[in-house]
Scaffold this active site. Structure first.
Site, PDB file in Angstrom:
ATOM      1  N   CYS A 116       0.884  -1.102  -0.217  1.00 20.09           N
ATOM      2  CA  CYS A 116       0.129  -0.124   0.057  1.00 20.09           C
ATOM      3  C   CYS A 116       0.907   1.311   0.195  1.00 20.09           C
ATOM      4  O   CYS A 116       2.019   1.299   0.685  1.00 20.09           O
ATOM      5  CB  CYS A 116      -0.976  -0.075   1.354  1.00 20.09           C
ATOM      6  SG  CYS A 116      -2.307  -1.290   0.914  1.00 20.09           S
ATOM      7  N   CYS A 197      -3.209  -0.230  -3.344  1.00 19.02           N
ATOM      8  CA  CYS A 197      -4.070   0.189  -2.151  1.00 19.02           C
ATOM      9  C   CYS A 197      -3.608   1.444  -1.420  1.00 19.02           C
ATOM     10  O   CYS A 197      -2.356   1.660  -1.836  1.00 19.02           O
ATOM     11  CB  CYS A 197      -4.265  -1.013  -1.307  1.00 19.02           C
ATOM     12  SG  CYS A 197      -2.593  -1.668  -0.867  1.00 19.02           S
TER      13      CYS A 197
END
Ligand code: AVW
Length: 299
Positions: A116, A197
């Site tokens: 992420c 993400c």
């Protein structure tokens, strides 16, 4: 003796009828071929792009092992299996009729987890974005992922009616909608966007003419629509001017506001930064005497 004379005309009639039938079939096939171009085998069809890269197999398998040695976390990839999936995706198929679906087995063999907050998308900044990720290693572009690294800069297509690759010519990037190269990069870009993400950054070119991101760009047509708004917290756009170039677009220009609207339509949160300082620092390291790099002007 009489049965010989009686039987001969029967055999001759049979053969005559067979020959007549054969001639008829050959005639029909020729007429159909002459009037239905789609059914003709045309192995010499010319495309506008370069042919398949020489030594493609060795390059792909070599890069595959190289990536695993650089990034052991990617796991054990089946390099020769990946090559075979590429061949199966395109051989004996019209190079203008290859879909993203044709690459689905290849995509499955190349699955990768993207950490992420590391994804860096780009449009019209191919050169700068990769100089930046090479210099900082803080972000990951598609070309830094397994699929992007292995296939970057390569060309390939199959032959419609024969096995193997076409080394003479392949469709160019935008020669037809479903060509072997464009469909591959759409598949790889979609996989990257889907796996992204947290905070996703996008580097755009503030000095380029026209739209900040082309309407048909992969960023707009594939990546923005594919990101998952429940996993991506924000899309942060960096508008970077060429250090020697004009400031044609910035966060408040029409083209950016339109892009903001498009991103928000896809339920993604938007933010924008003009001349993101770490990228400008790289530009200044390469052009230390430029006026924009004067410490007083430097934002
Ligand atoms: P781009 P994208 N002929 O800078 O958003 C030949 O517009 O599309 O950015 N090659 C072409 C053509 C063309 N007409 N159009 C595009 N290309 C090639 C995956 C050329 O190599 C990454 F993750 C050009 O440098 C980025 O976020 C490249 O496509 C995003 O998609 C990019 O065109 C960048 O694709």
């Amino acid at each position: 003796m009489s049965w010989h004379r009686a039987s001969r005309p029967v055999i001759t009639d049979h053969w005559l009828r067979s020959i007549q039938a054969l001639v008829l079939v050959v005639l029909v096939v020729n007429i159909v071929n002459a009037h239905a171009p789609g059914l003709q085998k045309n192995p010499s069809k010319k495309y506008n792009g370069a042919g398949t890269t020489y030594n493609l197999r060795n390059i792909i398998i070599g890069r595959c092992y190289h990536y695993m040695s650089l990034h052991p976390g990617v796991g054990d990839k089946n390099c020769s299996g990946i090559w075979q999936e590429l061949v199966d995706a395109v051989q004996r198929k019209d190079p203008c009729k290859i879909t993203e679906e044709d690459y689905k087995h290849l995509a499955l063999m190349a699955v990768q987890t993207i950490p992420c907050d590391k994804t860096l998308l780009w449009s019209r900044t191919n050169d700068l974005v990769h100089r930046y990720t090479k210099a900082t290693e803080n972000f990951i572009t598609l070309e830094d992922t397994f699929l992007g690294f292995v296939f970057n800069g390569l060309m390939w297509c199959g032959k419609t009616f024969r096995p193997g690759m076409n080394f003479k010519c392949c469709p160019a990037w935008n020669e037809c909608d479903h060509n072997s190269i464009l469909s591959f990069w759409k598949m790889a870009s979609a996989a990257f966007a889907r796996a992204s993400c947290g905070s996703v950054n996008v580097m755009l070119n503030g000095s380029a003419d026209g739209d900040i991101a082309r309407k048909e760009s992969i960023l707009r047509t594939v990546e923005i629509p594919t990101m998952d708004p429940t996993r991506v917290s924000e899309v942060n756009v960096w508008v970077i001017d060429d250090i020697q170039g004009e400031d044609k677009n910035s966060c408040n220009s029409k083209s950016l506001l339109e892009l903001q609207h498009y991103i928000e339509e896809h339920k993604l949160k938007y933010s924008c930064i003009d001349n993101y300082r770490p990228v400008q620092a790289l530009q200044c390291a390469e052009n230390p005497n430029h006026a924009a790099c004067n410490r007083c002007n430097y934002q």
